[in-house]
Design a protein around this motif. Structure first.
Motif, PDB file in Angstrom:
ATOM      1  N   SER A  86     -31.323  18.003  -1.860  1.00  0.00           N
ATOM      2  CA  SER A  86     -30.401  19.050  -1.408  1.00  0.00           C
ATOM      3  C   SER A  86     -30.967  20.408  -1.795  1.00  0.00           C
ATOM      4  O   SER A  86     -31.843  20.505  -2.653  1.00  0.00           O
ATOM      5  N   SER A  87     -30.419  21.439  -1.172  1.00  0.00           N
ATOM      6  CA  SER A  87     -30.975  22.776  -1.359  1.00  0.00           C
ATOM      7  C   SER A  87     -30.808  23.305  -2.776  1.00  0.00           C
ATOM      8  O   SER A  87     -31.710  23.964  -3.303  1.00  0.00           O
ATOM      9  N   GLY A  88     -29.661  23.034  -3.417  1.00  0.00           N
ATOM     10  CA  GLY A  88     -29.434  23.561  -4.772  1.00  0.00           C
ATOM     11  C   GLY A  88     -30.512  23.107  -5.739  1.00  0.00           C
ATOM     12  O   GLY A  88     -31.245  23.928  -6.319  1.00  0.00           O
ATOM     13  N   VAL A 188     -33.669  27.122  10.044  1.00  0.00           N
ATOM     14  CA  VAL A 188     -34.208  25.807  10.423  1.00  0.00           C
ATOM     15  C   VAL A 188     -33.264  24.705   9.924  1.00  0.00           C
ATOM     16  O   VAL A 188     -32.948  23.754  10.651  1.00  0.00           O
ATOM     17  N   ASP A 189     -32.782  24.840   8.713  1.00  0.00           N
ATOM     18  CA  ASP A 189     -31.859  23.828   8.169  1.00  0.00           C
ATOM     19  C   ASP A 189     -30.515  23.858   8.887  1.00  0.00           C
ATOM     20  O   ASP A 189     -29.927  22.814   9.170  1.00  0.00           O
ATOM     21  N   ILE A 190     -30.041  25.067   9.203  1.00  0.00           N
ATOM     22  CA  ILE A 190     -28.744  25.193   9.892  1.00  0.00           C
ATOM     23  C   ILE A 190     -28.805  24.485  11.248  1.00  0.00           C
ATOM     24  O   ILE A 190     -27.914  23.713  11.608  1.00  0.00           O
ATOM     25  N   GLY A 192     -30.942  22.185  12.085  1.00  0.00           N
ATOM     26  CA  GLY A 192     -31.115  20.761  11.823  1.00  0.00           C
ATOM     27  C   GLY A 192     -29.785  20.055  11.617  1.00  0.00           C
ATOM     28  O   GLY A 192     -29.539  18.981  12.169  1.00  0.00           O
ATOM     29  N   HIS A 193     -28.879  20.677  10.851  1.00  0.00           N
ATOM     30  CA  HIS A 193     -27.553  20.075  10.638  1.00  0.00           C
ATOM     31  C   HIS A 193     -26.769  20.018  11.934  1.00  0.00           C
ATOM     32  O   HIS A 193     -26.049  19.058  12.199  1.00  0.00           O
ATOM     33  N   ALA A 194     -26.906  21.046  12.758  1.00  0.00           N
ATOM     34  CA  ALA A 194     -26.099  21.129  13.977  1.00  0.00           C
ATOM     35  C   ALA A 194     -26.650  20.222  15.084  1.00  0.00           C
ATOM     36  O   ALA A 194     -25.879  19.581  15.811  1.00  0.00           O
ATOM     37  N   ASP A 237     -37.496  23.119   0.892  1.00  0.00           N
ATOM     38  CA  ASP A 237     -36.783  22.513  -0.240  1.00  0.00           C
ATOM     39  C   ASP A 237     -36.610  21.011  -0.101  1.00  0.00           C
ATOM     40  O   ASP A 237     -36.493  20.306  -1.093  1.00  0.00           O
ATOM     41  N   HIS A 238     -36.578  20.515   1.127  1.00  0.00           N
ATOM     42  CA  HIS A 238     -36.367  19.077   1.333  1.00  0.00           C
ATOM     43  C   HIS A 238     -36.724  18.736   2.766  1.00  0.00           C
ATOM     44  O   HIS A 238     -36.777  19.610   3.640  1.00  0.00           O
ATOM     45  N   GLY A 239     -36.928  17.438   3.014  1.00  0.00           N
ATOM     46  CA  GLY A 239     -37.080  16.949   4.381  1.00  0.00           C
ATOM     47  C   GLY A 239     -35.717  16.592   4.954  1.00  0.00           C
ATOM     48  O   GLY A 239     -34.697  17.168   4.545  1.00  0.00           O
ATOM     49  N   SER A 247     -29.081  15.136   8.627  1.00  0.00           N
ATOM     50  CA  SER A 247     -28.642  15.257   7.235  1.00  0.00           C
ATOM     51  C   SER A 247     -29.815  15.114   6.267  1.00  0.00           C
ATOM     52  O   SER A 247     -30.945  14.842   6.670  1.00  0.00           O
ATOM     53  N   HIS A 248     -29.506  15.319   5.022  1.00  0.00           N
ATOM     54  CA  HIS A 248     -30.476  15.134   3.943  1.00  0.00           C
ATOM     55  C   HIS A 248     -29.683  15.054   2.656  1.00  0.00           C
ATOM     56  O   HIS A 248     -28.469  15.217   2.674  1.00  0.00           O
ATOM     57  N   GLY A 249     -30.361  14.843   1.561  1.00  0.00           N
ATOM     58  CA  GLY A 249     -29.683  14.697   0.272  1.00  0.00           C
ATOM     59  C   GLY A 249     -30.006  13.346  -0.356  1.00  0.00           C
ATOM     60  O   GLY A 249     -29.934  13.183  -1.564  1.00  0.00           O
TER      61      GLY A 249
HETATM   62 ZN    ZN Z   1     -29.136  21.366   4.559  1.00  0.00          ZN
END
Ligand code: ZN
Length: 607
Positions: A86-88, A188-190, A192-194, A237-239, A247-249
């Motif tokens: 996750s991003s945090g 890019v992440d936004i 990706g989620h959408a 920060d993550h794939g 999603s990711h996490g």
């Molecule tokens: Zn994300």
């Protein structure tokens, strides 16, 4: 597109595998004329949630100017360093050079967590005079996680759009004299989620590459008039989850896969994957550089000495190779593995104390000492370090409390280090953010007795009971979420009829949910308690043996805690951190137990 992909893959393989040809490769910007007076500066660009494999597939002319290596995030699965993709936790690792076990950010709750580790901002400011730093984050929580250090930053901006962040970044590069400029791009992440993987996601990557180009152009313009040596790094920060990319996490290969791009050719740690590792999880992903390599790389470029007691997780990606691929060889986490071709020595530190010096190329160290608590091992080779933290070998589950209700399938595990775990029974893993300290804010009224807890069980009417080693007990109101007034109080024949004689021997307790509860005692006996009659059944305690507890007899004196799990099973945790699954319907131990309590069987409860 296919031809381009093929050519790019060839190029990447070429970069990764051919040492000695690096001088011929395009380095951006050119720094062949550097002098000692050259100002060492760094641009770090973070593109959130960018799947590494898309770079090779797309038209990204600015990323293509850099040397790029696959890399990993998420720490090492099964170690204390393990963290969510996750991003945090990801951005905190990028900006501190350590994993969750050291920075303490487990998820995206920026109001709840802030980094416990020094950020690159503090490391620079405390160790190099006359430095200036700009930090620009479209995703503003990055700065909230680093709130201890943000007062050190000379220019900061958070929120807004990526276009705005890019414009601010260009302006700061062009019109100020920062030594480190960090810019985070979020779109890019936004997308990706959408939208998941697909053309919208790809277009967002292409747009981010163009924004990277604007930032790189600003540096090129500076170099026309200034004697500076810029290290440019780009990362994510993550794939993303391979199931659509939305999603990711989680802890999958594609989510753990990131990349690090640099305008410098880098050392062997950057250029060459190590395949021969004691841990080949995720298709050998740990053979690539770690996300935590970025901070030491920046420090080395800025000519800041890396101190051993910073306990940075990884060695730099430029200059002489330090300790590479520091991993535990065994589940006991007391044998170290690393890779080094250095002819110098490796200094081995435990919790910042030098314990021995061995040839760096030995690549192995077995700690034969008995360690109490967690141990941080740090290896120092060639003026850089790698650190890894072992779990507490003496850690034990001392009590379990079933909190099962229709809303939340939770169980709580209390440990002998004064911390507790909230376990999600549906997801079958520890909730993020745990362990937490057992204190009067997490468990009002229980904090002062956390060292004395030996057993817990859930009663009817939303009351939980905690039993203490001194023969007292506490009643916990699960609705009010606090200890009831008047507790702890001593067990006697009025409040627990039939238990008084054994009140300081209870080491496990479980509600069997058939109007019987069982108390397990430290001498290998047990007491059956009638909830209906509110008294111990006559004839108890009795010995635990293989007739009354099939399969449990050998472990009668090793029980540490017991928990009722569901309509079918009860779990017994043993003092050696193994556990037994007990089938209530068959009234027998399930075959194949005890098994180890580890990150596969009970994710997170011993972390
Ligand atoms: Zn994300």
């Amino acid at each position: 597109m296919k031809t381009k992909l093929f050519l790019k893959l060839i190029f990447l393989v070429f970069l990764i595998s051919i040492a000695g040809c690096e001088e011929n490769l395009p380095t951006y910007p050119n720094n062949t004329s550097k002098q000692t007076s050259t100002h060492k500066k760094v641009l770090l660009v973070g593109i959130d949630g960018l799947q590494f494999e898309r770079i090779a597939a797309l038209n990204t002319p600015n990323l293509d100017k850099l040397h790029i290596s696959k890399a990993y995030t998420g720490g090492i699965k099964g170690n204390l360093s393990h963290q969510a993709t996750s991003s945090g936790p990801g951005w905190t690792s990028i900006l501190t050079g350590v994993w969750k076990d050291k920075h303490g950010v487990p998820n995206n709750s920026s109001g709840t967590y802030k980094s416990k580790a020094k950020s690159i901002y503090r490391l620079i400011k405390e160790n190099k005079n006359n430095t200036s730093i700009a930090s620009i984050a479209t995703w503003s929580p990055i700065h909230e996680f680093l709130q201890n250090d943000m007062s050190l930053v000379d220019y900061q901006n958070e929120g807004g759009s990526d276009a705005n962040s890019t414009n601010l970044g260009v302006h700061q590069i062009s019109n100020s004299n920062h030594d480190l400029v960090f810019i985070h791009l979020d779109n890019v992440d936004i997308v990706g989620h959408a939208s998941g993987f697909g053309s919208a996601y790809d277009n967002a990557i292409i747009a981010a590459d163009q924004q990277l180009g604007q930032l790189m152009d600003a540096i090129t313009q500076r170099l026309a008039t200034k004697n500076e040596d810029w290290l440019i790094m780009v990362t994510t920060d993550h794939g993303r989850n391979s199931n659509g990319g939305y999603s990711h996490g989680g802890t999958t290969e594609s989510e753990k896969t990131i990349f690090i791009g640099m305008n410098k050719p880098g050392n062997q740690e950057f250029k060459s994957k190590i395949s021969n590792l004691p841990n080949t999880d995720f298709d050998g992903l740990y053979g690539y550089p770690a996300q935590t390599s970025i901070v030491p790389t920046i420090l080395r470029h800025m000519e800041i000495n890396i101190e051993t007691n910073w306990q940075l997780s990884s060695a730099p990606l430029i200059g002489a190779d330090g300790p590479r691929k520091l991993l535990f060889v065994n589940n006991n986490q007391n044998e170290l593995f690393w890779v080094s071709n250095s002819e110098s020595n490796a200094e081995i530190y435990k919790n910042n104390q030098l314990v021995t010096t061995v040839p760096a190329s030995q690549g192995n160290y077995l700690d034969t000492a008995t360690n109490d608590g967690k141990t941080t091992y740090t290896i120092r080779i060639e003026e850089s370090t790698a650190s890894i933290e072992s779990r507490n070998q003496n850690l034990k589950i001392i009590a379990c409390l079933d909190w099962n209700d229709m809303l939340n399938n939770r169980a709580y595990f209390f440990r002998n280090d004064g911390q507790y775990i909230r376990y999600n029974k549906l997801k079958d893993k520890t909730d993020s953010g745990y362990p937490k300290e057992t204190n009067n804010s997490s468990w009002p009224g229980l904090g002062a007795y956390k060292e004395l807890i030996t057993a817990a069980l859930k009663w009817n009417n939303h009351k939980g009971y905690f039993f203490l080693s001194d023969g007292k007990y506490l009643r916990y109101d699960m609705n009010a979420d606090k200890v009831d007034k008047g507790y702890p109080t001593l067990i006697n024949n009025n409040n627990w009829t039939g238990l008084e004689g054994w009140r300081d021997k209870i080491i496990g307790a479980v509600n069997w949910n058939n109007n019987k509860a069982y108390f397990f005692l430290n001498d290998g006996t047990y007491i059956r308690y009638s909830i209906t009659n509110d008294s111990a059944d006559p004839g108890y305690p009795r010995s635990i043996n293989n007739s009354n507890w099939p399969g449990l007899g050998s472990y009668a004196t090793s029980i540490s805690s017991v928990i009722d799990w569901d309509s079918k099973y009860v779990y017994f945790f043993l003092t050696d951190n193994t556990y037994i699954k007990y089938d209530k319907q068959k009234d027998a131990t399930v075959s194949g137990y005890p098994k180890n309590v580890d990150d596969t069987t009970w994710p997170g409860i011993l972390n």
